[in-house]
Design a protein around this motif. Structure first.
Motif, PDB file in Angstrom:
ATOM      1  N   SER A  15       0.702  -1.119   0.042  1.00 16.82           N
ATOM      2  CA  SER A  15       0.045  -0.055   0.069  1.00 16.82           C
ATOM      3  C   SER A  15       0.998   0.634  -0.676  1.00 16.82           C
ATOM      4  CB  SER A  15      -0.716  -0.136   1.296  1.00 16.82           C
ATOM      5  OG  SER A  15       0.014  -0.003   2.109  1.00 16.82           O
ATOM      6  N   GLN A  57       0.377   4.929  -1.141  1.00 14.14           N
ATOM      7  CA  GLN A  57       0.149   6.611  -0.518  1.00 14.14           C
ATOM      8  C   GLN A  57       1.509   7.063  -0.258  1.00 14.14           C
ATOM      9  OE1 GLN A  57      -1.511   3.488   2.880  1.00 14.14           O
ATOM     10  NE2 GLN A  57      -2.813   3.883   1.539  1.00 14.14           N
ATOM     11  N   GLY A  90      -3.611  -5.602   1.472  1.00  7.85           N
ATOM     12  CA  GLY A  90      -2.331  -4.341   1.732  1.00  7.85           C
ATOM     13  C   GLY A  90      -1.538  -4.808   2.543  1.00  7.85           C
ATOM     14  N   LYS A 115      -5.356  -6.366   6.089  1.00  7.00           N
ATOM     15  CA  LYS A 115      -7.007  -5.661   5.867  1.00  7.00           C
ATOM     16  C   LYS A 115      -6.721  -5.783   4.028  1.00  7.00           C
ATOM     17  CE  LYS A 115      -7.509  -5.807   9.711  1.00  7.00           C
ATOM     18  NZ  LYS A 115      -7.701  -6.635  10.822  1.00  7.00           N
ATOM     19  N   LEU A 116      -7.999  -5.500   3.531  1.00  5.73           N
ATOM     20  CA  LEU A 116      -8.188  -5.658   2.301  1.00  5.73           C
ATOM     21  C   LEU A 116      -7.707  -4.305   1.651  1.00  5.73           C
ATOM     22  CD1 LEU A 116     -12.358  -5.747   2.315  1.00  5.73           C
ATOM     23  CD2 LEU A 116     -10.233  -7.534   1.395  1.00  5.73           C
ATOM     24  N   LEU A 117      -7.055  -3.852   0.696  1.00  2.00           N
ATOM     25  CA  LEU A 117      -6.809  -3.109   0.159  1.00  2.00           C
ATOM     26  C   LEU A 117      -7.776  -1.751   0.013  1.00  2.00           C
ATOM     27  CD1 LEU A 117      -3.774  -1.763  -0.839  1.00  2.00           C
ATOM     28  CD2 LEU A 117      -4.440  -2.874  -3.387  1.00  2.00           C
ATOM     29  N   LYS A 118      -7.103  -0.374   0.458  1.00  2.00           N
ATOM     30  CA  LYS A 118      -7.597   0.923   0.376  1.00  2.00           C
ATOM     31  C   LYS A 118      -7.136   1.585  -0.700  1.00  2.00           C
ATOM     32  CE  LYS A 118     -10.325   0.348   4.469  1.00  2.00           C
ATOM     33  NZ  LYS A 118     -10.680   0.637   5.781  1.00  2.00           N
TER      34      LYS A 118
END
Length: 127
Positions: A21, A25, A71, A124-127
């Protein structure tokens, strides 16, 4: 051969893709470039394990493929996950983007969800 789930039906096959991620970011990679990394890893994992029974069943259910994209916060976490998966005997492909020689993501071959989810639960799910 697929593992049977509750009630004797075959377990749901899933292909997990874990993307760094921080590429978007913190390192400001374009979103499309990051998506391409996941595509490279997923395709490579399928190719490397093409003759595997679960991979063949996953591909045969073309309109019902299930992928989960998670992620990893950074390169260190992605590399540690790759090592954990290797030690657990979980087939995967760590994608290393060239010519930068930068690990960007990894993808598992398709597995029954319950077989590999415990190894991925901290992501966690990729955001």
């Amino acid at each position: 051969m697929a593992v049977s789930g509750a009630g004797g039906s075959p377990s749901r096959l899933v292909q997990y893709v874990v993307v760094r991620s921080d590429l978007v970011q913190k390192l400001s990679w374009p979103l499309g470039a990051v998506v391409a990394q996941g595509c490279h890893a997923a395709t490579a994992a399928i190719h490397l394990h093409y003759t595997d029974g679960d991979t063949q069943r996953y591909l045969a259910e073309l309109d019902d493929m299930h992928k989960v994209v998670l992620g990893a916060p950074d390169e260190a976490a992605l590399s540690a996950l790759s090592e954990t998966l290797t030690q657990a005997g979980v087939a995967h492909k760590l994608w290393i983007e060239q010519p930068e020689n930068t690990p960007t993501c990894l993808a598992l071959k398709p597995y029954p969800k319950e077989r590999v989810q415990p190894l991925l639960c901290k992501f966690k799910l990729l955001k």
